[in-house]
Design an enzyme around this catalytic site. Sequence first.
Site, PDB file in Angstrom:
ATOM      1  N   HIS A 155     -48.125   1.735 -49.445  1.00  0.00           N
ATOM      2  CA  HIS A 155     -46.996   2.321 -48.721  1.00  0.00           C
ATOM      3  C   HIS A 155     -45.643   1.785 -49.221  1.00  0.00           C
ATOM      4  CE1 HIS A 155     -46.104   4.312 -44.591  1.00  0.00           C
ATOM      5  NE2 HIS A 155     -45.099   4.485 -45.409  1.00  0.00           N
ATOM      6  N   TYR A 188     -48.196   4.980 -39.089  1.00  0.00           N
ATOM      7  CA  TYR A 188     -47.631   6.041 -38.251  1.00  0.00           C
ATOM      8  C   TYR A 188     -48.260   6.063 -36.860  1.00  0.00           C
ATOM      9  CZ  TYR A 188     -45.923   7.969 -42.737  1.00  0.00           C
ATOM     10  OH  TYR A 188     -45.350   8.153 -43.960  1.00  0.00           O
ATOM     11  N   ASP A 200     -50.207  14.509 -45.188  1.00  0.00           N
ATOM     12  CA  ASP A 200     -49.764  13.174 -45.567  1.00  0.00           C
ATOM     13  C   ASP A 200     -49.747  12.277 -44.332  1.00  0.00           C
ATOM     14  OD1 ASP A 200     -48.400  11.420 -47.712  1.00  0.00           O
ATOM     15  OD2 ASP A 200     -47.135  11.224 -45.930  1.00  0.00           O
ATOM     16  N   LYS A 230     -52.065   5.758 -46.427  1.00  0.00           N
ATOM     17  CA  LYS A 230     -51.356   4.655 -47.075  1.00  0.00           C
ATOM     18  C   LYS A 230     -51.752   3.295 -46.495  1.00  0.00           C
ATOM     19  CE  LYS A 230     -47.468   7.874 -47.200  1.00  0.00           C
ATOM     20  NZ  LYS A 230     -47.692   8.622 -45.965  1.00  0.00           N
TER      21      LYS A 230
END
Length: 303
Positions: free
Chosen positions: A111, A49, A44, A78
């Site tokens: 997201h 990030y 994931d 995402k």
Amino acid sequence: MATAVELRTKAKMPIVGLGTWKSSPGQVKEAVKTAIDVGYRHFDCAYVYMNESEVGEAIQEKIQEKVVKREDLFIVSKLWSTFFEKPLVKQACQKTLKDLKLDYLDIYLIHWPQGLQPGGDFLPKDEKGNIILGKATFLDAWEAMEELVDEGLVKALGVSNFNHLQIERLLNKPGLKHKPVTNQVECHPYLTQEKLIHYCWSKGIVVTAYSPLGSPDRPWAKPEDPSLLEDPKIQQIAAKYNKTAAQVLIRFQVQRNVVVIPKSVTPKRIAENFQVFDFQLSKEEMATILGFNRNWRACVVKE
């Protein structure tokens, strides 16, 4: 015990995956390589990030070593909220694919449901410090994401942090071509999400649980916050099966048929978190753990 759930597209999504939120560059590459070695196939990821490039390096190394093939892996990423405008959606997806060194994603998620003003900042703010919302909605973003499916860049679409009203809005969108296959939300015994899970299932949407251990490493944790991993009842159940508290919390989701993505960068814990298919919680234990619900969120978005 099923180790995957079937999506409405008939694709099989491994029920335990590795989360990569808060995994710093420098750590995440080794974490992903370790995870592949011990059997994880679901990863994931997310643009925001800021570590997808390292995740991609790890995946490539393992493919080159012939440990796995791309089609064995299930990779999720995402779309961040500042990319809801149509031309930006494809750019964001292409950047993710380039960083991950992949030709396609298995699932691409929205997201968060709220669009933000496009630009260089992930959380754009005005001079008073208020977050600046965007004009484009998640419905606009969805249309552009549907084109990614048609172009073969993405196999399926999903959402994250959506409530049932937002999902309803999406499902009722005129001209909807591709329905969401999953809704990824915070979920653990202090936030069991029972109603949302049953709603999603009624619509053919699989639920993915993030922060299944209560996100103990969240940067904003306060000393007085409840700690799931230290909960005496969880520890008692863990001792009975000779398992860790984390393994019990992950197994809890697996038994509910909820996909679960614990995050770790520690090799020992990465391996332990995957060793959840050799024991079964009793009905009474499941009921006990469900009874912990207090609608407590580790991850709260503050305006």
